[in-house]
Design an enzyme around this catalytic site. Sequence first.
Site, PDB file in Angstrom:
ATOM      1  N   ASP A  16      -0.720  36.436 -68.469  1.00  0.00           N
ATOM      2  CA  ASP A  16      -0.682  37.896 -68.597  1.00  0.00           C
ATOM      3  C   ASP A  16      -1.737  38.494 -67.680  1.00  0.00           C
ATOM      4  O   ASP A  16      -2.712  37.829 -67.308  1.00  0.00           O
ATOM      5  CB  ASP A  16      -0.933  38.331 -70.040  1.00  0.00           C
ATOM      6  CG  ASP A  16      -0.859  39.855 -70.190  1.00  0.00           C
ATOM      7  OD1 ASP A  16       0.081  40.459 -69.645  1.00  0.00           O
ATOM      8  OD2 ASP A  16      -1.747  40.447 -70.830  1.00  0.00           O
ATOM      9  N   SER A  17      -1.567  39.778 -67.379  1.00  0.00           N
ATOM     10  CA  SER A  17      -2.562  40.489 -66.582  1.00  0.00           C
ATOM     11  C   SER A  17      -3.895  40.554 -67.332  1.00  0.00           C
ATOM     12  O   SER A  17      -4.933  40.745 -66.704  1.00  0.00           O
ATOM     13  CB  SER A  17      -2.069  41.902 -66.289  1.00  0.00           C
ATOM     14  OG  SER A  17      -1.825  42.572 -67.509  1.00  0.00           O
ATOM     15  N   CYS A  79       3.984  39.116 -69.770  1.00  0.00           N
ATOM     16  CA  CYS A  79       3.597  40.452 -69.310  1.00  0.00           C
ATOM     17  C   CYS A  79       4.857  41.125 -68.768  1.00  0.00           C
ATOM     18  O   CYS A  79       5.538  40.567 -67.905  1.00  0.00           O
ATOM     19  CB  CYS A  79       2.555  40.302 -68.193  1.00  0.00           C
ATOM     20  SG  CYS A  79       2.127  41.832 -67.354  1.00  0.00           S
ATOM     21  N   GLU A 164      -7.354  48.478 -75.058  1.00  0.00           N
ATOM     22  CA  GLU A 164      -8.406  47.613 -74.489  1.00  0.00           C
ATOM     23  C   GLU A 164      -9.804  48.160 -74.759  1.00  0.00           C
ATOM     24  O   GLU A 164     -10.779  47.421 -74.693  1.00  0.00           O
ATOM     25  CB  GLU A 164      -8.166  47.423 -72.992  1.00  0.00           C
ATOM     26  CG  GLU A 164      -6.864  46.674 -72.746  1.00  0.00           C
ATOM     27  CD  GLU A 164      -6.961  45.567 -71.728  1.00  0.00           C
ATOM     28  OE1 GLU A 164      -7.901  45.569 -70.940  1.00  0.00           O
ATOM     29  OE2 GLU A 164      -6.068  44.685 -71.748  1.00  0.00           O
ATOM     30  N   CYS A 198       5.775  46.595 -73.776  1.00  0.00           N
ATOM     31  CA  CYS A 198       4.466  46.225 -73.234  1.00  0.00           C
ATOM     32  C   CYS A 198       3.764  45.386 -74.296  1.00  0.00           C
ATOM     33  O   CYS A 198       3.792  45.732 -75.495  1.00  0.00           O
ATOM     34  CB  CYS A 198       3.645  47.467 -72.909  1.00  0.00           C
ATOM     35  SG  CYS A 198       1.945  47.072 -72.441  1.00  0.00           S
ATOM     36  N   HIS A 200       0.837  45.018 -75.165  1.00  0.00           N
ATOM     37  CA  HIS A 200      -0.288  45.604 -75.914  1.00  0.00           C
ATOM     38  C   HIS A 200       0.176  46.426 -77.116  1.00  0.00           C
ATOM     39  O   HIS A 200      -0.615  46.695 -78.016  1.00  0.00           O
ATOM     40  CB  HIS A 200      -1.084  46.560 -75.014  1.00  0.00           C
ATOM     41  CG  HIS A 200      -2.012  45.882 -74.066  1.00  0.00           C
ATOM     42  ND1 HIS A 200      -1.572  45.072 -73.054  1.00  0.00           N
ATOM     43  CD2 HIS A 200      -3.362  45.902 -73.972  1.00  0.00           C
ATOM     44  CE1 HIS A 200      -2.612  44.633 -72.365  1.00  0.00           C
ATOM     45  NE2 HIS A 200      -3.705  45.115 -72.905  1.00  0.00           N
TER      46      HIS A 200
HETATM   47  N1  DGL Z   1       0.574  43.238 -70.219  1.00  0.00           N
HETATM   48  C1  DGL Z   1       1.136  44.342 -69.479  1.00  0.00           C
HETATM   49  C2  DGL Z   1       2.600  44.550 -69.828  1.00  0.00           C
HETATM   50  O1  DGL Z   1       3.101  43.998 -70.778  1.00  0.00           O
HETATM   51  C3  DGL Z   1       0.365  45.619 -69.686  1.00  0.00           C
HETATM   52  C4  DGL Z   1      -1.046  45.623 -69.157  1.00  0.00           C
HETATM   53  C5  DGL Z   1      -1.198  45.973 -67.702  1.00  0.00           C
HETATM   54  O2  DGL Z   1      -0.872  47.106 -67.286  1.00  0.00           O
HETATM   55  O3  DGL Z   1      -1.665  45.109 -66.990  1.00  0.00           O
HETATM   56  O4  DGL Z   1       3.276  45.289 -69.162  1.00  0.00           O
END
Ligand code: DGL
Length: 280
Positions: A16-17, A79, A164, A198, A200
Site C-alpha cells: 500500500d502507499s 491500495c 492519518e 479507499c 482508509h
Molecule cells: N491507500 C490508498 C487507496 O486505497 C489511499 C491513500 C493514498 O492516497 O495514498 O486509494
Amino acid sequence: MKQNLSSIPGPIGVFDSGYGGLTILDEIRKRLPRYDYLYLGDNARTPYGTRSFDVVYNFTRQAVVKLFEMGCHLVILGCNTASAKALRTIQQNDLPFLDPARRVLGIIRPTVECVGGLTASRHVGVMATSGTINSESYPLEIHKLFPDIEVSGVACPLWVPLVENSEATGDGTDYFVRKYIDQLLAKDDRIDTIILGCTHYPLLLPKIRKYVPPGIRLVGQGEYVADSLADYLRRHPEMEARCTRGATCSFYTTEAKEKFIESASLFLNEPVDVRHIALD
Ligand code: DGL
C-alpha cells in the site's frame, strides 16, 4: 531483461502507499491465517491519491520489484489508487520481463464483482481518492460486468489525511464526511449502494454511517478481497504451493520505523515490529 529471482516459495506480499492496506491485510489474515505475509507501506511517499499516473505506476512498480526480490511470488496491491493506475501496466508490460510465473492482483475487481448482487436500484455510488475517481476504474470495471448499473463517483481528498492525523473520530471530521456524502447523493438520489473505494475509509465508518440515509448499503473491501484471494489460491494450486505457511507477518516501511509503529496502531489491534526499507 528478466530479473534473477528465486523460485523458493515465499510470503504473500501486500503493498500500500501507506497504512490503508493494513485494513486489507487484516481481513486477509483473518480469512487465510496459515500463510506468511509481508506488508510494505510506502509511507515516505504517501499519499498516492493525488499523484499522476506515471508517478503512481513508477512507485508501485518499484514496490512490486522489491517484494519479488524479498521472495514474494504473489503480490496484492492493497491500495485502490495503485490498483487503478498501475496494476494493468504491471500485469501486461512488466510481469512478462520480471517473471511470467509471478502474479500481482488488485483490489478493485474483487470489490466490483459483488456489486451486481447488492444493488436493487442499479444506481451505485463510489467514494475514493481523487486519483481513483479520475482514473474511472470503478465505472469501467463495473460496466464490464454489469452494463446496466449507473455509477456516480465523488473524490474525498480530505478523508485520508483526516484518518492519518488521528482525526477519524474527531468532531471536525463530521463536516467533511457529510460534505462528500451530500455531494454524492446530489449527483444521483437513486443510489442504494455506496462503495468505499479507499482502504482508509473503514476507519471512518461510524461517521459515514451517521450521514448516509438508512436503506443505502455501504460496501467495504477487506472481506471481498480476502474471499477473492481464497478463491484465487483454490483455483491456482501452482501459486498456492509457492506461498509459505508459517502464519507470520513482517512489516516494512519506507518512512521512519517509530512513525509507522505509532500510526499502524490506528489500523491494527496488535503491536507491529517494522523494518525500514528503501525503494529508490
Ligand atoms: N491507500 C490508498 C487507496 O486505497 C489511499 C491513500 C493514498 O492516497 O495514498 O486509494
